[in-house]
Design an enzyme around this catalytic site. Structure first.
Site, PDB file in Angstrom:
ATOM      1  N   SER A 101      29.443  27.169  39.061  1.00 57.01           N
ATOM      2  CA  SER A 101      29.427  28.626  39.072  1.00 57.01           C
ATOM      3  C   SER A 101      30.477  29.134  38.099  1.00 57.01           C
ATOM      4  CB  SER A 101      29.697  29.148  40.482  1.00 57.01           C
ATOM      5  OG  SER A 101      30.705  28.379  41.094  1.00 57.01           O
ATOM      6  N   CYS A 102      30.062  30.016  37.212  1.00 54.85           N
ATOM      7  CA  CYS A 102      30.997  30.630  36.280  1.00 54.85           C
ATOM      8  C   CYS A 102      31.306  32.033  36.758  1.00 54.85           C
ATOM      9  CB  CYS A 102      30.387  30.759  34.891  1.00 54.85           C
ATOM     10  SG  CYS A 102      29.826  29.230  34.249  1.00 54.85           S
ATOM     11  N   ILE A 103      32.560  32.308  37.054  1.00 54.52           N
ATOM     12  CA  ILE A 103      32.883  33.684  37.430  1.00 54.52           C
ATOM     13  C   ILE A 103      34.094  34.160  36.640  1.00 54.52           C
ATOM     14  CG2 ILE A 103      31.875  33.718  39.715  1.00 54.52           C
ATOM     15  CD1 ILE A 103      34.836  33.220  40.697  1.00 54.52           C
TER      16      ILE A 103
ATOM     17  N   PRO B 295      29.167  32.697  29.768  1.00 51.91           N
ATOM     18  CA  PRO B 295      29.706  32.072  30.974  1.00 51.91           C
ATOM     19  C   PRO B 295      31.221  32.158  31.092  1.00 51.91           C
ATOM     20  CG  PRO B 295      29.169  30.388  29.374  1.00 51.91           C
ATOM     21  CD  PRO B 295      28.753  31.702  28.761  1.00 51.91           C
TER      22      PRO B 295
END
Ligand code: FAD
Lengths: 103, 409
Positions: A101-103, B295
């Protein structure tokens, strides 16, 4: 990096047990990993696994939202098919990397 | 006259208008920027409102204060982009033509994406703090709240400012302690991630902080619905968490205009080259800020660092040269931890947040992955820098490319 014997075949896996070479994957290996994860694979599982492998092959990121819109299952069914941690289990069985997950 | 059109006059669009007006000759290039609203909100300030530290007037200024001379400003809703025709349609039928287009329409909260979230308890016992309306409603609610389960839930990834929900629970811990009622408030942090954050070191450091502050964390929770009658949230796997007050970070999506234009992914974010910032299908469209799908964090600091890259690459495109700038995904977030202290993380596409000092190796004054009073001042100073330096597109004293000096591996 390690080598693990699944369904009688040696495959490359990482420290979490995810396959690192997608070309080594086949349905017997999938069933072998699934058994370790406590999942019994049906035709619907394989339909979804195919879908996942195709998505990853074209570089798309995998999310529960995307799987819910795949037309194969909705998010709730997805959880029933891979109880507990569906995205982690489904990707492991499909022989693709664990989604980050990229946050 | 050639035309540069900028969609969205938030953090990123405003910076680009300032930068590009400096670069492009006034007698050769028309620059136009479009936004639906006349007020600029300092969104990082929303976090402070529920706890009475800021009020609405501390976070708003007219957008017109920040546009340079020589830029056409249009206040209107954007209907859609026609990328093949190099045109943009506004509500009411106005057609704008462009040679180059910058999409900077950000992200919005979409509470309607979760069943039962925007229902009968919305703004009664259920709030968000990512909008000015939600933050101010929660501020008045907390003034008289008697305590109970305070559940903070992240609905879905990605969402902007990934550290804001953590800061919210740290502030809540201090706020209810100072009011002498911490024993009546159970704070529960419910997240779809596997821990407090994504990368190993930051997850450990922030997870330990949650622990020290007696904040419970429920990881791997993907919300399916909010049950308003029984006041609980339920995930797809069947886990239930009862709440007295629910603070939700609703699903974040790109604007519907992106979907109408056929330019978005399944959350209306625009597929964008993560290094050049060019839209994937159209050479004369660039994307900056929360609107893109690159991203890295959706944050003002990222918009700022990438604005320097976009400025350079857009000039390359206009002058017919190959791109010379490449974005590394640099993000830099101050994290409030309560009681006048804070921590700081600095990372990019390839390097996780590491401990050390920032921005000067060995000196600081800010400490990475450390809790200090100085880091809290850094966050407060950020508001001043935002209004006076950042939006106007001026140089900030921080490199746009992430630096390894001063970090410990
Ligand atoms: C609670 C909170 C705390 C935060 N804390 C921090 C922090 O500490 N540090 C940090 O770096 N970042 C923080 N952020 C994130 C930061 O505010 C955003 O990442 C940043 O503002 C993004 O800039 P942007 O230009 O991409 O989008 P925005 O600033 O949101 O601007 C988008 C603009 O586009 C306009 N628009 C959209 N669609 C249309 C349309 N169809 N027609 C006309 N106009 C349209 C909107 O009106 C808006 O003005 C925080 C955010 C929140 C909500």
């Amino acid at each position: 990096m390690a080598i693990k014997t699944i369904a009688g075949v040696n495959v490359d896996v990482n420290e979490e047990g995810y396959m690192t070479d997608a070309s080594q994957w086949n349905k017997e290996i999938a069933a072998g990993i699934a058994a370790e994860e406590g999942v019994e694979l049906t035709d619907q599982h394989f339909e979804l696994i195919d879908w996942i492998r195709n998505k990853v092959a074209v570089g798309d990121s995998l999310t529960i939202r995307a799987i819910g819109k795949s037309g194969i299952v909705d998010a709730k069914q997805f959880y029933k098919m891979f109880p507990g941690a569906p995205l982690k289990k489904a990707t492991k069985i499909a022989g693709v990397p664990k989604p980050t997950s990229c946050i | 006259m050639k035309k540069l059109l900028i969609l969205g006059a938030g953090t990123a669009g405003t910076m680009m208008a300032n930068k590009m007006r400096n670069n492009l000759e006034r007698d050769e290039w028309d620059i136009t920027i479009v936004d639906q609203y006349k007020t600029h909100y300092y969104q990082p300030g929303f976090l402070f409102i529920p706890f009475g530290m800021y009020t609405k007037k501390d976070v708003i200024k007219p957008k017109s204060d920040f546009f340079p001379v020589g830029v056409n400003v249009i206040f209107s809703k954007i209907d859609k982009i026609l990328p093949k025709e190099n045109q943009v349609l506004l509500d009411g039928g106005t057609v704008l033509k462009y040679d180059y287009l910058i999409i900077a329409t950000g992200t919005r909260t979409a509470p309607e994406e979760v069943d039962g979230l925007k229902d009968k308890l919305w703004y009664k016992d259920i709030f968000d703090f990512y909008t000015i309306e939600g933050a101010t409603a929660l501020a008045s609610y907390f003034k008289t709240w008697k305590g109970g389960n305070l559940v903070v839930n992240i609905a879905e990834l990605p969402y902007k400012c990934p550290v804001a929900p953590l800061e919210f629970v740290f502030f809540a811990d201090a706020f209810f302690t100072e009011r002498g009622m911490r024993d009546k408030v159970k704070i529960i942090y419910v997240t779809p991630m596997s821990g407090a954050f994504t990368k190993p070191r930051a997850t450990k450091m922030l997870g330990d902080l949650l622990d020290q502050k007696n904040i419970e964390i429920i990881p791997d929770f993907n919300i399916m619905e909010v049950n308003n009658d029984e006041k609980k949230i339920v995930d797809y796997g069947g886990t239930e968490v009862p709440f007295d007050c629910l603070v939700s970070i609703p699903t974040n999506m790109g604007d519907d205009m992106i979907a109408r234009s056929g330019l978005g992914d399944d959350m209306n974010f625009v597929p964008t080259d993560k290094h050049t910032l060019q839209q994937k299908d159209y050479e004369n469209i660039f994307v900056i800020g929360d609107a893109s799908n690159i991203p890295t964090s959706k944050a003002g600091s990222v918009a700022h660092f990438s604005s320097e890259i976009l400025e350079e690459n857009l000039m390359c495109a206009i002058e017919g040269r190959p791109f010379t700038a490449s974005f590394d995904g640099h993000a830099n977030c101050y994290i409030e931890t309560g009681y006048g202290k804070g921590t700081l993380i600095d990372f990019n596409y390839d390097t996780e947040p590491l401990p050390g000092s920032f921005p000067f190796p060995g000196v600081g004054p800010f400490g990475l992955l450390k809790v200090s009073r100085m880091n809290h001042y850094g966050k407060l100073l950020f508001r001043w820098m935002y209004w006076h330096i950042l939006l106007k597109g001026k140089e900030m004293p921080i490199d746009s490319e992430m630096q390894m000096a001063g970090k410990k591996l």
